[in-house]
Design a protein around this motif. Sequence first.
Motif, mmCIF file in Angstrom:
data_model
loop_
_atom_site.group_PDB
_atom_site.id
_atom_site.type_symbol
_atom_site.label_atom_id
_atom_site.label_comp_id
_atom_site.label_asym_id
_atom_site.label_seq_id
_atom_site.Cartn_x
_atom_site.Cartn_y
_atom_site.Cartn_z
ATOM 1 N N GLY A 18 -2.886 18.902 36.283
ATOM 2 C CA GLY A 18 -3.594 20.029 35.680
ATOM 3 C C GLY A 18 -2.885 20.520 34.432
ATOM 4 O O GLY A 18 -2.118 19.789 33.800
ATOM 5 N N LEU A 19 -3.116 21.781 34.089
ATOM 6 C CA LEU A 19 -2.511 22.363 32.894
ATOM 7 C C LEU A 19 -0.998 22.448 33.070
ATOM 8 O O LEU A 19 -0.513 22.888 34.105
ATOM 9 C CB LEU A 19 -3.095 23.743 32.622
ATOM 10 N N GLN A 20 -0.269 22.028 32.028
ATOM 11 C CA GLN A 20 1.199 22.020 32.077
ATOM 12 C C GLN A 20 1.707 23.065 31.077
ATOM 13 O O GLN A 20 2.100 22.747 29.954
ATOM 14 C CB GLN A 20 1.711 20.618 31.745
ATOM 15 N N LYS A 21 1.697 24.316 31.510
ATOM 16 C CA LYS A 21 1.967 25.433 30.602
ATOM 17 C C LYS A 21 3.367 25.406 30.015
ATOM 18 O O LYS A 21 3.592 25.918 28.924
ATOM 19 C CB LYS A 21 1.686 26.757 31.302
ATOM 20 N N GLY A 22 4.308 24.780 30.709
ATOM 21 C CA GLY A 22 5.665 24.674 30.179
ATOM 22 C C GLY A 22 5.747 23.784 28.947
ATOM 23 O O GLY A 22 6.728 23.822 28.218
ATOM 24 N N GLN A 23 4.711 22.991 28.694
ATOM 25 C CA GLN A 23 4.701 22.110 27.527
ATOM 26 C C GLN A 23 3.830 22.643 26.391
ATOM 27 O O GLN A 23 3.709 22.007 25.358
ATOM 28 C CB GLN A 23 4.226 20.713 27.931
ATOM 29 N N TYR A 24 3.222 23.809 26.586
ATOM 30 C CA TYR A 24 2.435 24.397 25.510
ATOM 31 C C TYR A 24 3.362 24.689 24.322
ATOM 32 O O TYR A 24 4.529 25.046 24.508
ATOM 33 C CB TYR A 24 1.805 25.720 25.938
ATOM 34 N N ARG A 25 2.850 24.579 23.121
ATOM 35 C CA ARG A 25 3.642 24.864 21.923
ATOM 36 C C ARG A 25 2.781 25.587 20.894
ATOM 37 O O ARG A 25 1.568 25.413 20.835
ATOM 38 C CB ARG A 25 4.168 23.571 21.294
ATOM 39 N N LYS A 26 3.459 26.368 20.055
ATOM 40 C CA LYS A 26 2.785 26.973 18.904
ATOM 41 C C LYS A 26 3.655 26.772 17.680
ATOM 42 O O LYS A 26 4.887 26.641 17.780
ATOM 43 C CB LYS A 26 2.482 28.446 19.143
ATOM 44 N N TRP A 27 3.023 26.703 16.534
ATOM 45 C CA TRP A 27 3.734 26.504 15.269
ATOM 46 C C TRP A 27 3.248 27.551 14.282
ATOM 47 O O TRP A 27 2.040 27.682 14.047
ATOM 48 C CB TRP A 27 3.427 25.121 14.683
#
Length: 198
Positions: A18-27
Motif C-alpha cells: 500500500g502507501l509507503q508514507k515514509g518514502q514520500y518526498r517534497k522538493w
Amino acid sequence: HVQGAHALGAMVVSGPEGLQKGQYRKWNIREATPGDDYGMMREVLQRRFSRAQTEDPDRQTGAWPDLVLLDGGKGQLSAAENVLAELGITDVMLVAIAKGPDRNAGREQFFTSEGKEFTLEPRDPVLYFLQRLRDEAHRFALKQHRRRRQKVRQTSILEGIKGLGPVGRKKLFAKFQDLEGIKKASLAELSEILTKKA
C-alpha cells in the motif's frame, strides 16, 4: 504554487503493501520559474533521479520505481522523458494521467512513454486505485505547501523585529511552537527566552 509563490513538487509512493508514507518526498522549486509546469516537472525529476543514481547506483535499496505516474498530460510526459533520457535512464516506465474532458474524474486519459494512449472504464478498479494515488499526491502536496506558506509567514513577521536574529527566532519557536504561542507570551517570558544562554 499559488500565483507563483512557494512552488514545490511532491511525490507519493505505493507498493505491494500500500502507501509507503515514509518514502514520500517534497522538493522546493529552486530553478524553474514558478508557473512553468513543465520546468517544475523537469526540476523535480532531475533532482529525484540524480539522487537515486548517486545514492543507489546498483538499485539495491528500493529507491528505484517500476513505474512513475505523472499528474498531467502529454507535455508533462515529454518533460519527464527528456529528463530520464538526459540521465541515461531507459528502463523506468512513465505514464501521465490527464483529467478527461471538462476535467471530469472517471474520464481520465493515460499517455505512456511507449506512445500509447488509453482510457479505462469509469468503474474499473484500476482507475479507482490510480485516482486514489493522484488524490493522495494532491493531499500531500497541499499539506506541504500549507506548511511552507505558514513557515514563511511566521518567519517574515519576526524578521521585521529589530534586534531579533535567526538564533532568537529559533529559540522562540522552540519554546512557543508557533506564532500564536509567541504572540500570547508575556514580555517577561519572551525576555527570559531571549536572554537565556544556549
